[in-house]
Write an enzyme that holds these catalytic residues in place. Structure first.
Site, PDB file in Angstrom:
ATOM      1  N   ARG A 170      20.866   0.095   0.498  1.00 38.50           N
ATOM      2  CA  ARG A 170      19.865  -0.987   0.886  1.00 38.50           C
ATOM      3  C   ARG A 170      19.452  -1.677  -0.392  1.00 38.50           C
ATOM      4  O   ARG A 170      19.353  -0.999  -1.349  1.00 38.50           O
ATOM      5  CB  ARG A 170      18.645  -0.580   1.717  1.00 38.50           C
ATOM      6  CG  ARG A 170      19.071   0.204   3.038  1.00 38.50           C
ATOM      7  CD  ARG A 170      17.837   1.099   3.452  1.00 38.50           C
ATOM      8  NE  ARG A 170      16.682   0.207   3.857  1.00 38.50           N
ATOM      9  CZ  ARG A 170      15.332   0.953   4.104  1.00 38.50           C
ATOM     10  NH1 ARG A 170      15.292   2.169   4.291  1.00 38.50           N
ATOM     11  NH2 ARG A 170      14.307  -0.087   4.507  1.00 38.50           N
ATOM     12  N   SER A 205      16.376  -2.961  -0.941  1.00 40.51           N
ATOM     13  CA  SER A 205      14.820  -2.812  -1.417  1.00 40.51           C
ATOM     14  C   SER A 205      14.906  -2.338  -2.704  1.00 40.51           C
ATOM     15  O   SER A 205      15.797  -1.274  -3.294  1.00 40.51           O
ATOM     16  CB  SER A 205      14.089  -1.887  -0.280  1.00 40.51           C
ATOM     17  OG  SER A 205      14.521  -0.763  -0.450  1.00 40.51           O
ATOM     18  N   LYS A 238      15.129  11.155   5.436  1.00 41.30           N
ATOM     19  CA  LYS A 238      14.371  11.183   6.477  1.00 41.30           C
ATOM     20  C   LYS A 238      14.705   9.792   7.134  1.00 41.30           C
ATOM     21  O   LYS A 238      14.398   9.747   8.450  1.00 41.30           O
ATOM     22  CB  LYS A 238      12.861  11.079   6.015  1.00 41.30           C
ATOM     23  CG  LYS A 238      12.383   9.655   5.407  1.00 41.30           C
ATOM     24  CD  LYS A 238      11.045   9.778   5.374  1.00 41.30           C
ATOM     25  CE  LYS A 238      10.370   8.517   4.622  1.00 41.30           C
ATOM     26  NZ  LYS A 238       8.884   8.660   4.641  1.00 41.30           N
ATOM     27  N   ASP A 239      15.509   9.006   6.563  1.00 40.29           N
ATOM     28  CA  ASP A 239      16.080   7.821   7.382  1.00 40.29           C
ATOM     29  C   ASP A 239      17.401   8.101   8.066  1.00 40.29           C
ATOM     30  O   ASP A 239      17.805   7.310   8.946  1.00 40.29           O
ATOM     31  CB  ASP A 239      16.177   6.691   6.351  1.00 40.29           C
ATOM     32  CG  ASP A 239      15.006   5.969   5.971  1.00 40.29           C
ATOM     33  OD1 ASP A 239      13.943   6.467   6.791  1.00 40.29           O
ATOM     34  OD2 ASP A 239      15.172   5.298   5.001  1.00 40.29           O
ATOM     35  N   ARG A 275       5.008  10.280  13.987  1.00 40.34           N
ATOM     36  CA  ARG A 275       4.430  11.673  13.396  1.00 40.34           C
ATOM     37  C   ARG A 275       3.101  11.600  12.603  1.00 40.34           C
ATOM     38  O   ARG A 275       2.316  12.304  12.838  1.00 40.34           O
ATOM     39  CB  ARG A 275       5.691  12.219  12.457  1.00 40.34           C
ATOM     40  CG  ARG A 275       5.280  13.298  11.573  1.00 40.34           C
ATOM     41  CD  ARG A 275       6.315  13.440  10.419  1.00 40.34           C
ATOM     42  NE  ARG A 275       6.345  12.342   9.394  1.00 40.34           N
ATOM     43  CZ  ARG A 275       5.782  12.342   8.558  1.00 40.34           C
ATOM     44  NH1 ARG A 275       4.674  13.309   8.346  1.00 40.34           N
ATOM     45  NH2 ARG A 275       5.574  11.060   7.619  1.00 40.34           N
ATOM     46  N   ARG A 276       2.938  10.547  11.763  1.00 42.32           N
ATOM     47  CA  ARG A 276       1.813  10.279  11.152  1.00 42.32           C
ATOM     48  C   ARG A 276       0.758  10.089  12.006  1.00 42.32           C
ATOM     49  O   ARG A 276      -0.469  10.622  11.990  1.00 42.32           O
ATOM     50  CB  ARG A 276       2.040   9.414  10.027  1.00 42.32           C
ATOM     51  CG  ARG A 276       2.792   9.944   9.056  1.00 42.32           C
ATOM     52  CD  ARG A 276       3.242   8.501   8.017  1.00 42.32           C
ATOM     53  NE  ARG A 276       3.804   8.812   6.870  1.00 42.32           N
ATOM     54  CZ  ARG A 276       4.532   8.097   6.020  1.00 42.32           C
ATOM     55  NH1 ARG A 276       4.928   6.752   6.547  1.00 42.32           N
ATOM     56  NH2 ARG A 276       5.202   8.518   5.239  1.00 42.32           N
ATOM     57  N   ARG A 335       5.198  -2.806   9.051  1.00 37.90           N
ATOM     58  CA  ARG A 335       6.468  -2.827   9.033  1.00 37.90           C
ATOM     59  C   ARG A 335       7.065  -3.547   7.628  1.00 37.90           C
ATOM     60  O   ARG A 335       6.113  -4.031   7.027  1.00 37.90           O
ATOM     61  CB  ARG A 335       7.348  -3.412   9.949  1.00 37.90           C
ATOM     62  CG  ARG A 335       7.480  -2.574  11.517  1.00 37.90           C
ATOM     63  CD  ARG A 335       8.191  -1.393  11.155  1.00 37.90           C
ATOM     64  NE  ARG A 335       9.563  -1.528  10.617  1.00 37.90           N
ATOM     65  CZ  ARG A 335      10.659  -2.011  11.076  1.00 37.90           C
ATOM     66  NH1 ARG A 335      10.601  -2.491  12.470  1.00 37.90           N
ATOM     67  NH2 ARG A 335      11.785  -2.062  10.371  1.00 37.90           N
ATOM     68  N   GLY A 336       8.116  -3.298   7.309  1.00 39.68           N
ATOM     69  CA  GLY A 336       8.772  -3.850   6.011  1.00 39.68           C
ATOM     70  C   GLY A 336       8.782  -2.576   5.029  1.00 39.68           C
ATOM     71  O   GLY A 336       8.229  -1.487   5.026  1.00 39.68           O
ATOM     72  N   VAL A 390       8.285  -0.548   1.047  1.00 31.35           N
ATOM     73  CA  VAL A 390       6.862  -0.315   0.546  1.00 31.35           C
ATOM     74  C   VAL A 390       6.197  -1.189  -0.190  1.00 31.35           C
ATOM     75  O   VAL A 390       4.824  -1.751   0.170  1.00 31.35           O
ATOM     76  CB  VAL A 390       7.011   0.962  -0.551  1.00 31.35           C
ATOM     77  CG1 VAL A 390       5.901   1.331  -1.339  1.00 31.35           C
ATOM     78  CG2 VAL A 390       7.803   2.011   0.341  1.00 31.35           C
ATOM     79  N   THR A 424       6.237  -4.582   0.589  1.00 27.77           N
ATOM     80  CA  THR A 424       5.805  -5.570   1.576  1.00 27.77           C
ATOM     81  C   THR A 424       4.780  -5.116   2.062  1.00 27.77           C
ATOM     82  O   THR A 424       3.541  -5.866   2.174  1.00 27.77           O
ATOM     83  CB  THR A 424       6.937  -5.846   2.418  1.00 27.77           C
ATOM     84  OG1 THR A 424       8.112  -6.242   1.700  1.00 27.77           O
ATOM     85  CG2 THR A 424       6.420  -6.773   3.623  1.00 27.77           C
ATOM     86  N   ARG A 425       4.466  -3.726   2.582  1.00 22.82           N
ATOM     87  CA  ARG A 425       3.435  -3.264   2.909  1.00 22.82           C
ATOM     88  C   ARG A 425       2.270  -3.345   2.170  1.00 22.82           C
ATOM     89  O   ARG A 425       1.024  -3.360   2.596  1.00 22.82           O
ATOM     90  CB  ARG A 425       3.876  -1.753   3.303  1.00 22.82           C
ATOM     91  CG  ARG A 425       4.794  -1.619   4.489  1.00 22.82           C
ATOM     92  CD  ARG A 425       4.891   0.086   4.918  1.00 22.82           C
ATOM     93  NE  ARG A 425       6.347  -0.017   5.638  1.00 22.82           N
ATOM     94  CZ  ARG A 425       6.440   1.038   6.568  1.00 22.82           C
ATOM     95  NH1 ARG A 425       5.646   1.956   6.491  1.00 22.82           N
ATOM     96  NH2 ARG A 425       7.360   1.119   7.277  1.00 22.82           N
ATOM     97  N   CYS A 452      14.853  10.203  14.063  1.00 20.90           N
ATOM     98  CA  CYS A 452      13.822   9.854  13.193  1.00 20.90           C
ATOM     99  C   CYS A 452      12.422   9.418  13.167  1.00 20.90           C
ATOM    100  O   CYS A 452      11.612   9.525  12.570  1.00 20.90           O
ATOM    101  CB  CYS A 452      14.454   9.038  11.953  1.00 20.90           C
ATOM    102  SG  CYS A 452      16.321   9.732  11.376  1.00 20.90           S
TER     103      CYS A 452
END
Length: 295
Positions: free
Chosen positions: A9, A11, A81-82, A127-128, A145-146, A148, A150-151, A236
């Site tokens: 990806r 990012s 995890k993705d 989950r969180r 969303r977005g 890390v 961007t968040r 996931c």
């Protein structure tokens, strides 16, 4: 000189993770030149909906899978995890990296030292969210969303009181100083595979040159965690968590299970031989499923 194209990806975090694999190749495989192939995935493009509404985290690997199949890339590097629990036979997971810090963390806006309870916590993971209810019962949780970075921009603009993120991503980005609090793996059981990188390739090809990149302990933990989630038919983005650790030669797996749409969950532990990682994951999942169905 053979060129190996690494699909990733685009990012910054994904590129850093792909570069970790590329660095290994440069140092240990002198006859191979690594080259990154960056692409935007469907999961990166759809930012106005939560992942469970648009198909889960599998949307982060779809385009990378296509590139592998079409031989536009030779391997893909993912955050484990993705990666969906069901992986195409023709695109096997070749192995798993040494695990980075598996914990979840709390991140506050720049210059802020305590949580503003009038603003929501930023978190999109089911989950969180269900575990946050016990940690912050009086706070609203709002989807964010977005990638890390961007968040973090949204957090620093004042849209959220804090974010819940993975320590591994922040550390790999060199942003460890943004972490305000580490949650223990008992307070916030991690996602299956959190902190581990997965390398995916094409069936039938020789990837022996990657062998030393893979970590035996991470492999056992990954197999146990993914077996647990797979047995519970969880994707996931399901409200399911699994975290394994090897201590004194024994694998200890902790699992969390909640049915879709429910905020009530059960947890449990199982210990056994690392060589039986998959069996341990399956057994614990069946135990928690029985407990949940009997409630």
């Amino acid at each position: 000189m053979k060129v190996i194209k690494i699909g990733t990806r685009e990012s910054r975090l994904a590129v850093i993770q792909a570069e970790m694999t590329a660095d290994y190749i440069r140092k240990n495989c002198k006859e191979i030149t690594p080259e990154l192939v960056k692409m935007k995935t469907t999961g990166d493009k759809i930012l106005n909906k939560t992942l469970d509404k648009v198909g889960g985290k599998g949307l982060f690997v779809k385009e990378l899978d296509t590139a592998l199949l079409e031989k536009r890339s030779d391997i893909s590097v993912h955050s484990l995890k993705d990666v969906p629990m069901e992986v195409a036979q023709e695109l096997p997971l070749l192995g798993f990296s040494k695990r980075e810090d598996p914990r979840d963390v709390l991140v506050l806006p720049k210059g802020v030292e305590s949580i503003d309870k009038t603003l929501p916590l930023g978190c999109s993971s089911a989950r969180r969210i269900i575990q946050l209810r016990k940690l912050f019962p009086d706070m609203e949780v709002k989807s964010v969303r977005g990638n890390v970075l961007t968040r973090l921009e949204k957090l620093d603009r004042g849209e959220y009181s804090a974010l819940i993120l993975a320590a591994a991503g922040l550390k790999r980005l060199g942003l460890e100083e943004r972490i305000n609090r580490y949650f223990t793996t008992e307070e916030m059981i991690p996602a299956a595979g959190q902190g581990i990188l997965a390398v995916q390739g094409r069936q039938g090809e020789d990837y022996s040159w990657l062998t030393e990149f893979f970590d035996e302990e991470s492999t056992y933990c990954a197999l146990a965690e993914r077996s647990f989630v797979h047995t519970l038919n969880g994707g996931c983005s399901s409200p399911i968590a699994a975290y394994a650790v090897i201590k004194e030669g024994e694998l200890q797996l902790t699992g969390l299970y909640a049915t879709e749409g429910s905020m009530d969950y059960v947890t449990g532990k199982i210990t056994g031989s690392p060589g039986k990682a998959k069996e341990l994951g399956k057994k614990l999942a069946e135990q928690l499923k029985d407990i949940k169905s009997g409630e």
